[in-house]
Design a protein around this motif. Structure first.
Motif, mmCIF file in Angstrom:
data_model
loop_
_atom_site.group_PDB
_atom_site.id
_atom_site.type_symbol
_atom_site.label_atom_id
_atom_site.label_comp_id
_atom_site.label_asym_id
_atom_site.label_seq_id
_atom_site.Cartn_x
_atom_site.Cartn_y
_atom_site.Cartn_z
ATOM 1 N N GLN A 201 0.846 -1.186 0.000
ATOM 2 C CA GLN A 201 0.000 0.000 0.000
ATOM 3 C C GLN A 201 0.886 1.243 0.000
ATOM 4 N N PRO A 202 0.372 2.370 -0.524
ATOM 5 C CA PRO A 202 1.159 3.609 -0.492
ATOM 6 C C PRO A 202 1.081 4.277 0.879
ATOM 7 N N THR B 97 -9.546 0.729 -3.798
ATOM 8 C CA THR B 97 -8.153 1.002 -4.183
ATOM 9 C C THR B 97 -7.864 2.479 -3.952
ATOM 10 N N PHE B 98 -6.602 2.857 -4.201
ATOM 11 C CA PHE B 98 -6.182 4.251 -4.086
ATOM 12 C C PHE B 98 -6.186 4.952 -5.443
ATOM 13 N N MET B 99 -6.885 4.384 -6.443
ATOM 14 C CA MET B 99 -6.879 4.961 -7.787
ATOM 15 C C MET B 99 -7.551 6.328 -7.843
ATOM 16 N N PRO C 96 -0.434 13.261 -2.838
ATOM 17 C CA PRO C 96 0.620 12.379 -3.342
ATOM 18 C C PRO C 96 0.351 10.892 -3.153
ATOM 19 N N ILE C 97 -0.709 10.529 -2.429
ATOM 20 C CA ILE C 97 -0.955 9.109 -2.157
ATOM 21 C C ILE C 97 -1.389 8.384 -3.422
ATOM 22 N N GLY C 98 -2.286 8.970 -4.165
ATOM 23 C CA GLY C 98 -2.784 8.353 -5.377
ATOM 24 C C GLY C 98 -2.493 9.218 -6.598
ATOM 25 N N PRO C 99 -2.985 8.800 -7.753
ATOM 26 C CA PRO C 99 -3.662 7.517 -8.018
ATOM 27 C C PRO C 99 -2.699 6.337 -7.869
ATOM 28 N N ASN C 100 -3.176 5.292 -7.235
ATOM 29 C CA ASN C 100 -2.360 4.103 -6.978
ATOM 30 C C ASN C 100 -3.288 2.902 -7.058
#
Length: 288
Positions: A51-52, A258-260, A265-269
């Motif tokens: 995970q971020p 999800t972190f999309m 700065p966390i996403g998109p992930n």
């Protein structure tokens, strides 16, 4: 070298490795303890539980689906131990050949998995695996979907994953439950980035890839954890989400799981949230 020649060479080499390992004292003992059993988790970053963090840097966590699944199984099986061999960024090629992660004398995740399964023959309670996402993930961006890339990458996943699953099944034996996994669709989030047509076009692509994965897993008697359905990937019924307005259900769940859809700065992930890993875990448990 042709795919047929590659397959023949791989199977020949694998047979030799299995014969050597099977004749070793550790493998011949079948079990190193009558009380200990193992859950072996294989795959890429999802099997690691990545995970971020608050700066958007990916880290391994203890919230991945293997950790949650182990936590659910352990109360009724207190002697069960979790063995995680997953490797962040793993593709089907690196799973076979190595190059990303180290495995204490083995050059690949597959070699380490086969050795573990043979050494602990009779003590392995469960094997889970997810692979293929990193092979195909680069075939789409905000400029469109590269269908030639999808076709070529899918064919390579099918060939390499078929070889890998055959080796895992031989090493595990016919009675050990093995569960694969299909995938959710991170490209759905492109609808929020100004590319709704690409998001919509990605759905049948993901469905086709998942159909292929399910066939490969089924070829060795392994069911597939249906993450596609758990994330409602094909359901486009409009729902209202605070801050996003009216969006399709599949996108709403992708944002939750999800972190999309998370701002920088966390996403998109594309990695799952805690809720996403829990949903993936439930899909695996449905196949136990």
């Amino acid at each position: 070298m042709s795919p047929r020649r590659l397959r023949i060479l791989f199977v020949t080499a694998l047979a030799g490795m299995l014969a050597i390992l099977a004749s070793s004292p550790a493998a011949a003992a079948a079990t190193d303890s009558p009380h200990v059993s193992y859950y072996l988790a294989l795959g890429d970053s999802l099997a690691v539980g990545v995970q971020p963090d608050a700066q958007g840097i990916n880290h391994s966590t203890e919230f991945g689906y293997p950790d949650l699944l182990f936590g659910d199984l352990h109360p009724s099986e207190p002697d069960l131990q979790l063995v995680k061999l997953g490797c962040s960024g793993e593709t089907t090629l690196t799973f076979l050949a190595g190059g990303l992660c180290s495995y204490e004398g083995f050059n690949s995740q597959l070699a380490a998995a086969v050795a573990f399964l043979l050494t602990h023959r009779g003590d392995v309670r469960l094997v889970t695996i997810n692979l293929g996402g990193n092979d195909i993930g680069g075939c789409a961006d905000l400029s469109g979907i590269d269908y030639q890339c999808v076709e070529q990458s899918s064919n390579q996943v099918r060939i390499k994953l078929t070889l890998a699953m055959a080796a895992i099944r031989v090493a595990a034996g016919s009675q050990v439950p093995i569960i694969g996994m299909n995938f959710y669709d991170p490209v759905l989030a492109f609808a929020l980035f100004g590319a709704p047509d690409i998001a919509a076009a990605s759905i049948p692509v993901v469905v086709g890839i998942n159909d292929m994965l399910e066939q490969v897993y089924a070829s060795v008697g392994a069911p597939t954890a249906d993450v596609e359905t758990a994330f409602q990937t094909t359901v486009t019924t409009p729902v209202t989400v605070p801050g996003l307005g009216e969006i399709p259900l599949n996108l709403a769940l992708l944002c939750q799981y999800t972190f999309m859809c998370t701002p920088p700065p966390i996403g998109p992930n594309s990695h799952p949230t805690n809720a996403g890993y829990r949903t993936i875990t439930d899909a695996f448990e449905a196949e136990l």
